[in-house]
Design an enzyme around this catalytic site. Sequence first.
Site, PDB file in Angstrom:
ATOM      1  N   HIS A 210      -1.408  -2.315  -7.033  1.00  0.00           N
ATOM      2  CA  HIS A 210      -2.025  -2.357  -5.188  1.00  0.00           C
ATOM      3  C   HIS A 210      -3.536  -2.334  -5.944  1.00  0.00           C
ATOM      4  CE1 HIS A 210      -3.525   0.549  -2.205  1.00  0.00           C
ATOM      5  NE2 HIS A 210      -3.067  -0.470  -1.945  1.00  0.00           N
TER       6      HIS A 210
ATOM      7  N   SER B 243       0.919  -1.235   0.402  1.00  0.00           N
ATOM      8  CA  SER B 243       0.073   0.204   0.063  1.00  0.00           C
ATOM      9  C   SER B 243       0.635   1.334   0.013  1.00  0.00           C
ATOM     10  CB  SER B 243      -0.747   0.091   1.591  1.00  0.00           C
ATOM     11  OG  SER B 243      -1.697  -0.974   0.706  1.00  0.00           O
TER      12      SER B 243
ATOM     13  N   ASN C 177      -3.673   6.160  -1.622  1.00  0.00           N
ATOM     14  CA  ASN C 177      -3.330   6.211  -0.013  1.00  0.00           C
ATOM     15  C   ASN C 177      -2.757   7.598   1.123  1.00  0.00           C
ATOM     16  OD1 ASN C 177      -4.692   4.238   0.844  1.00  0.00           O
ATOM     17  ND2 ASN C 177      -2.860   2.946   0.496  1.00  0.00           N
TER      18      ASN C 177
ATOM     19  N   GLU D  14      -4.335  -0.315  -8.888  1.00  0.00           N
ATOM     20  CA  GLU D  14      -3.522   0.493  -8.827  1.00  0.00           C
ATOM     21  C   GLU D  14      -2.050   0.390  -9.273  1.00  0.00           C
ATOM     22  OE1 GLU D  14      -2.432   2.918  -5.428  1.00  0.00           O
ATOM     23  OE2 GLU D  14      -2.926   4.762  -6.239  1.00  0.00           O
TER      24      GLU D  14
HETATM   25  P1  NAD Z   1      -3.085  -9.520   6.454  1.00  0.00           P
HETATM   26  O1  NAD Z   1      -2.313  -9.215   8.396  1.00  0.00           O
HETATM   27  O2  NAD Z   1      -4.698  -9.546   6.460  1.00  0.00           O
HETATM   28  O3  NAD Z   1      -1.978 -10.809   5.603  1.00  0.00           O
HETATM   29  C1  NAD Z   1      -0.844 -10.635   5.924  1.00  0.00           C
HETATM   30  C2  NAD Z   1      -0.219 -12.199   5.557  1.00  0.00           C
HETATM   31  O4  NAD Z   1       0.979 -12.724   5.488  1.00  0.00           O
HETATM   32  C3  NAD Z   1      -0.723 -12.612   6.753  1.00  0.00           C
HETATM   33  O5  NAD Z   1      -1.429 -14.126   6.371  1.00  0.00           O
HETATM   34  C4  NAD Z   1       0.964 -13.292   7.506  1.00  0.00           C
HETATM   35  O6  NAD Z   1       1.195 -14.620   8.066  1.00  0.00           O
HETATM   36  C5  NAD Z   1       1.572 -13.296   6.566  1.00  0.00           C
HETATM   37  N1  NAD Z   1       3.084 -13.580   5.780  1.00  0.00           N
HETATM   38  C6  NAD Z   1       3.986 -12.842   6.990  1.00  0.00           C
HETATM   39  N2  NAD Z   1       5.378 -12.838   6.381  1.00  0.00           N
HETATM   40  C7  NAD Z   1       5.232 -13.525   5.583  1.00  0.00           C
HETATM   41  C8  NAD Z   1       5.667 -14.736   4.355  1.00  0.00           C
HETATM   42  N3  NAD Z   1       7.377 -14.724   4.962  1.00  0.00           N
HETATM   43  N4  NAD Z   1       6.002 -15.630   4.091  1.00  0.00           N
HETATM   44  C9  NAD Z   1       4.568 -15.931   3.481  1.00  0.00           C
HETATM   45  N5  NAD Z   1       3.588 -15.017   4.631  1.00  0.00           N
HETATM   46  C10 NAD Z   1       3.546 -14.223   5.208  1.00  0.00           C
HETATM   47  O7  NAD Z   1      -2.746  -8.427   5.889  1.00  0.00           O
HETATM   48  P2  NAD Z   1      -3.675  -8.246   4.262  1.00  0.00           P
HETATM   49  O8  NAD Z   1      -4.629  -6.373   5.296  1.00  0.00           O
HETATM   50  O9  NAD Z   1      -3.541  -8.636   3.850  1.00  0.00           O
HETATM   51  O10 NAD Z   1      -2.025  -6.985   3.733  1.00  0.00           O
HETATM   52  C11 NAD Z   1      -0.835  -7.615   3.011  1.00  0.00           C
HETATM   53  C12 NAD Z   1      -0.795  -6.590   1.669  1.00  0.00           C
HETATM   54  O11 NAD Z   1      -1.824  -5.810   0.739  1.00  0.00           O
HETATM   55  C13 NAD Z   1       0.171  -5.657   2.722  1.00  0.00           C
HETATM   56  O12 NAD Z   1       1.249  -5.003   2.201  1.00  0.00           O
HETATM   57  C14 NAD Z   1      -1.148  -4.724   2.832  1.00  0.00           C
HETATM   58  O13 NAD Z   1      -0.043  -3.157   2.555  1.00  0.00           O
HETATM   59  C15 NAD Z   1      -1.643  -4.779   1.619  1.00  0.00           C
HETATM   60  N6  NAD Z   1      -3.079  -3.849   0.884  1.00  0.00           N
HETATM   61  C16 NAD Z   1      -4.346  -3.946   2.422  1.00  0.00           C
HETATM   62  C17 NAD Z   1      -4.902  -3.460   2.095  1.00  0.00           C
HETATM   63  C18 NAD Z   1      -6.645  -3.392   3.297  1.00  0.00           C
HETATM   64  O14 NAD Z   1      -6.893  -2.560   3.400  1.00  0.00           O
HETATM   65  N7  NAD Z   1      -6.256  -4.305   4.654  1.00  0.00           N
HETATM   66  C19 NAD Z   1      -5.948  -2.487   0.786  1.00  0.00           C
HETATM   67  C20 NAD Z   1      -4.968  -3.106  -0.667  1.00  0.00           C
HETATM   68  C21 NAD Z   1      -3.475  -3.350  -0.242  1.00  0.00           C
END
Ligand code: NAD
Length: 281
Positions: A139, A118, A189, A151
């Site tokens: 994104h 993000s 963002n 994005e």
């Molecule tokens: P989340 O916490 O729900 O999921 C992240 C996952 O990554 C977890 O299940 C964790 O166990 C796993 N993880 C950690 N280390 C790891 C590794 N070494 N290998 C494999 N998996 C690993 O987080 P999320 O909300 O899904 O966010 C994930 C990405 O998406 C981030 O970069 C975030 O900024 C981006 N994002 C989030 C949103 C949102 O609204 N939540 C929107 C757009 C983008």
Amino acid sequence: MNIKHIFVVGAGTMGNGIAQVAATSGYQVTCMDVMPEALEKAKAMIDKSTGKLVEKGALTKEQKSRADAIQFVSSMDTIKDADLVIEAATENPELKFKIFKEIDAAARPDVMLASNTSSISITKIAAHTHRADKVIGMHFMNPVPLMKLVEVIKGLATSEETLQTTLELCRVMGKEAVEANDSPGFISNRILCPMINEAIFALQENVGTPEAIDRVMKLGMNHPMGPLALADLIGLDVVLFIMEVLQRDLGEDKYRPAPLLRKMVDAGYLGKKAGRGFYRY
Ligand code: NAD
């Protein structure tokens, strides 16, 4: 574009949504996470989501069966079989740099690597690989199966071929791609999080209740949901992290995180995922 097999790293909120959409769009998908609970939860979420979409007539049974065939794994052993890797692991720069080093060492050298970050610089992520020309930001928005936008962010070294392949991939996945340059928070963002932060300042200064602030933005500005409810959905820790990136990397105090946001994160009131944020769940 000869992409058949997509390997998704991270099976959380975003990773499982990306895996689902890739599978229902016709790709073979492997979804990897280090936490066994995350894999279990992802499987259940995808089953529930695709089931609902079939009921609504938005997906065919055949598309659901493709999602049912997603492989869930806990290591990168099979990443060498993939034609594209999409990373959606926890938003932490050091962790992402480490993961990209690992992916770069294990995936075929011709394979493109996309990050769903993000706010972290795509140029910096790419610099941790030996294929910076093949690294790009994809994104996706939350919830991935329902939101149209991706994005697409080019890093300094990202090639035109990588960009064009990514735009085509978004099209095949039924998404609308919008290009943004690699700058803190990209477009989405850079605009969204300061608005949410301002709503938190307004709450802190008692300009209105959470309900009043959200209703004004919904009824008056036609936003589908108010900024405080949206902050709860995104996760207050994520919003705080992004504001810190904007303040640090753009060097302007106008991006200072609201003290109330920091306090709520310290208290563990992280929003919907914690059962409590600006609202109770
Ligand atoms: P989340 O916490 O729900 O999921 C992240 C996952 O990554 C977890 O299940 C964790 O166990 C796993 N993880 C950690 N280390 C790891 C590794 N070494 N290998 C494999 N998996 C690993 O987080 P999320 O909300 O899904 O966010 C994930 C990405 O998406 C981030 O970069 C975030 O900024 C981006 N994002 C989030 C949103 C949102 O609204 N939540 C929107 C757009 C983008």
